[in-house]
Design a protein around this motif. Sequence first.
Motif, PDB file in Angstrom:
ATOM      1  N   PHE B  45       0.825  -1.200   0.000  1.00  0.00           N
ATOM      2  CA  PHE B  45       0.000   0.000   0.000  1.00  0.00           C
ATOM      3  C   PHE B  45       0.865   1.257   0.000  1.00  0.00           C
ATOM      4  O   PHE B  45       1.852   1.351   0.725  1.00  0.00           O
ATOM      5  CB  PHE B  45      -0.902  -0.003   1.238  1.00  0.00           C
ATOM      6  CG  PHE B  45      -1.572   1.310   1.507  1.00  0.00           C
ATOM      7  CD1 PHE B  45      -1.095   2.162   2.495  1.00  0.00           C
ATOM      8  CD2 PHE B  45      -2.672   1.705   0.769  1.00  0.00           C
ATOM      9  CE1 PHE B  45      -1.702   3.373   2.743  1.00  0.00           C
ATOM     10  CE2 PHE B  45      -3.287   2.918   1.007  1.00  0.00           C
ATOM     11  CZ  PHE B  45      -2.797   3.760   1.995  1.00  0.00           C
ATOM     12  N   LEU B  46       0.487   2.230  -0.819  1.00  0.00           N
ATOM     13  CA  LEU B  46       1.207   3.497  -0.859  1.00  0.00           C
ATOM     14  C   LEU B  46       0.360   4.643  -0.305  1.00  0.00           C
ATOM     15  O   LEU B  46       0.746   5.326   0.633  1.00  0.00           O
ATOM     16  CB  LEU B  46       1.624   3.830  -2.291  1.00  0.00           C
ATOM     17  CG  LEU B  46       2.612   2.865  -2.953  1.00  0.00           C
ATOM     18  CD1 LEU B  46       2.879   3.289  -4.389  1.00  0.00           C
ATOM     19  CD2 LEU B  46       3.920   2.795  -2.169  1.00  0.00           C
ATOM     20  N   ILE B  47      -0.817   4.869  -0.903  1.00  0.00           N
ATOM     21  CA  ILE B  47      -1.630   6.028  -0.534  1.00  0.00           C
ATOM     22  C   ILE B  47      -3.062   5.793  -0.967  1.00  0.00           C
ATOM     23  O   ILE B  47      -3.301   5.039  -1.919  1.00  0.00           O
ATOM     24  CB  ILE B  47      -1.067   7.313  -1.206  1.00  0.00           C
ATOM     25  CG1 ILE B  47      -1.795   8.580  -0.727  1.00  0.00           C
ATOM     26  CG2 ILE B  47      -1.116   7.205  -2.721  1.00  0.00           C
ATOM     27  CD1 ILE B  47      -1.124   9.882  -1.195  1.00  0.00           C
ATOM     28  N   GLY B  59       1.615   4.932   3.599  1.00  0.00           N
ATOM     29  CA  GLY B  59       2.422   3.909   2.938  1.00  0.00           C
ATOM     30  C   GLY B  59       3.518   4.435   2.032  1.00  0.00           C
ATOM     31  O   GLY B  59       4.325   3.652   1.530  1.00  0.00           O
ATOM     32  N   LEU B  60       3.587   5.728   1.835  1.00  0.00           N
ATOM     33  CA  LEU B  60       4.616   6.269   0.942  1.00  0.00           C
ATOM     34  C   LEU B  60       5.998   5.991   1.529  1.00  0.00           C
ATOM     35  O   LEU B  60       6.265   6.332   2.679  1.00  0.00           O
ATOM     36  CB  LEU B  60       4.414   7.771   0.740  1.00  0.00           C
ATOM     37  CG  LEU B  60       3.146   8.173  -0.004  1.00  0.00           C
ATOM     38  CD1 LEU B  60       3.039   9.691  -0.104  1.00  0.00           C
ATOM     39  CD2 LEU B  60       3.113   7.549  -1.394  1.00  0.00           C
ATOM     40  N   SER B  62       9.068   7.164   0.932  1.00  0.00           N
ATOM     41  CA  SER B  62       9.993   8.273   1.184  1.00  0.00           C
ATOM     42  C   SER B  62       9.366   9.562   0.681  1.00  0.00           C
ATOM     43  O   SER B  62       8.335   9.538   0.008  1.00  0.00           O
ATOM     44  CB  SER B  62      11.329   8.022   0.482  1.00  0.00           C
ATOM     45  OG  SER B  62      11.214   8.291  -0.904  1.00  0.00           O
ATOM     46  N   ASP B  63      10.019  10.681   0.991  1.00  0.00           N
ATOM     47  CA  ASP B  63       9.465  11.972   0.535  1.00  0.00           C
ATOM     48  C   ASP B  63       9.697  12.201  -0.945  1.00  0.00           C
ATOM     49  O   ASP B  63       9.304  13.236  -1.491  1.00  0.00           O
ATOM     50  CB  ASP B  63      10.033  13.131   1.368  1.00  0.00           C
ATOM     51  CG  ASP B  63      11.544  13.202   1.303  1.00  0.00           C
ATOM     52  OD1 ASP B  63      12.122  13.979   2.081  1.00  0.00           O
ATOM     53  OD2 ASP B  63      12.148  12.466   0.483  1.00  0.00           O
ATOM     54  N   ARG B  64      10.316  11.244  -1.620  1.00  0.00           N
ATOM     55  CA  ARG B  64      10.440  11.363  -3.084  1.00  0.00           C
ATOM     56  C   ARG B  64       9.122  10.998  -3.773  1.00  0.00           C
ATOM     57  O   ARG B  64       8.937  11.291  -4.944  1.00  0.00           O
ATOM     58  CB  ARG B  64      11.550  10.441  -3.603  1.00  0.00           C
ATOM     59  CG  ARG B  64      12.942  10.800  -3.104  1.00  0.00           C
ATOM     60  CD  ARG B  64      14.019   9.943  -3.795  1.00  0.00           C
ATOM     61  NE  ARG B  64      13.900   8.522  -3.464  1.00  0.00           N
ATOM     62  CZ  ARG B  64      13.418   7.599  -4.288  1.00  0.00           C
ATOM     63  NH1 ARG B  64      12.995   7.940  -5.498  1.00  0.00           N
ATOM     64  NH2 ARG B  64      13.365   6.330  -3.913  1.00  0.00           N
ATOM     65  N   PHE B  65       8.240  10.360  -3.008  1.00  0.00           N
ATOM     66  CA  PHE B  65       6.956   9.928  -3.560  1.00  0.00           C
ATOM     67  C   PHE B  65       5.865  10.911  -3.137  1.00  0.00           C
ATOM     68  O   PHE B  65       5.777  11.304  -1.957  1.00  0.00           O
ATOM     69  CB  PHE B  65       6.586   8.542  -3.029  1.00  0.00           C
ATOM     70  CG  PHE B  65       7.396   7.417  -3.596  1.00  0.00           C
ATOM     71  CD1 PHE B  65       8.721   7.229  -3.222  1.00  0.00           C
ATOM     72  CD2 PHE B  65       6.834   6.530  -4.499  1.00  0.00           C
ATOM     73  CE1 PHE B  65       9.474   6.188  -3.745  1.00  0.00           C
ATOM     74  CE2 PHE B  65       7.570   5.477  -5.018  1.00  0.00           C
ATOM     75  CZ  PHE B  65       8.891   5.303  -4.643  1.00  0.00           C
ATOM     76  N   SER B  66       5.023  11.273  -4.086  1.00  0.00           N
ATOM     77  CA  SER B  66       3.877  12.113  -3.770  1.00  0.00           C
ATOM     78  C   SER B  66       2.759  11.770  -4.739  1.00  0.00           C
ATOM     79  O   SER B  66       2.988  11.175  -5.797  1.00  0.00           O
ATOM     80  CB  SER B  66       4.238  13.603  -3.868  1.00  0.00           C
ATOM     81  OG  SER B  66       4.599  13.928  -5.201  1.00  0.00           O
ATOM     82  N   ALA B  67       1.550  12.115  -4.359  1.00  0.00           N
ATOM     83  CA  ALA B  67       0.413  11.856  -5.237  1.00  0.00           C
ATOM     84  C   ALA B  67      -0.619  12.929  -5.024  1.00  0.00           C
ATOM     85  O   ALA B  67      -0.725  13.506  -3.938  1.00  0.00           O
ATOM     86  CB  ALA B  67      -0.190  10.478  -4.966  1.00  0.00           C
TER      87      ALA B  67
END
Lengths: 110, 116
Positions: B45-47, B59-60, B62-67
């Motif tokens: 799971f991410l977001i 679930g992200l 790191s802070d490199r991931f965003s949505a």
Amino acid sequence: QQPVQSPQAVILREGEDAVINCSSSKALYSVHWYRQKHGEAPVFLMILLKGGEQMRHEKISASFNEKKQQSSLYLTASQLSYSGTYFCGTPGAGSYQLTFGKGTKLSVIP
Amino acid sequence: GAGVSQSPSNKVTEKGKDVELRCDPISGHTALYWYRQSLGQGLEFLIYFQGNSAPDKSGLPSDRFSAERTGGSVSTLTIQRTQQEDSAVYLCASSRGIRSGANVLTFGAGSRLTVL
């Protein structure tokens, strides 16, 4: 918290039966089962709800034991089309988010 | 649309570049989820987004991931400064957002990301 599935993998001959288990260390409100065929997206099979009845999808049935915090998927008289990876998912209380187990890879051979 | 649509289906990028993955959910589905599936692994799971509520970003990795999800419909998952360990299939799913736990997810075909 991620539910635990067992076994990790199973190989069956056509017509044989199998059981896949899913257990959780936290209270379960429902258990969801999905199947993913190779190279495809996961597809919903069934949901077991707390206090609900045993569910069935074709010759696949499932049970949910709230007290033991576990669910089992029963594949009867397996067909080649049952091959794939089976995932159980559990939501948190009042949550939309589904946390999936690592999956059970089922291979049915002629 | 009839199903969940994701694009691109395949993306090859060089380490350090940014990538954007798009998800178009089923019309009328208020809940949208992103999962990541590494080779031979489970669904991580991410977001998720539900209506106008603040997204669950727990679930992200790191802070490199965003949505983001614009207008309650299309969502974009952005990965900045990609690393080789980001290589995976990114799956989007949508649902009607039923709170009872009987919340059926419909998955898209996924976006396969390869970071060289």
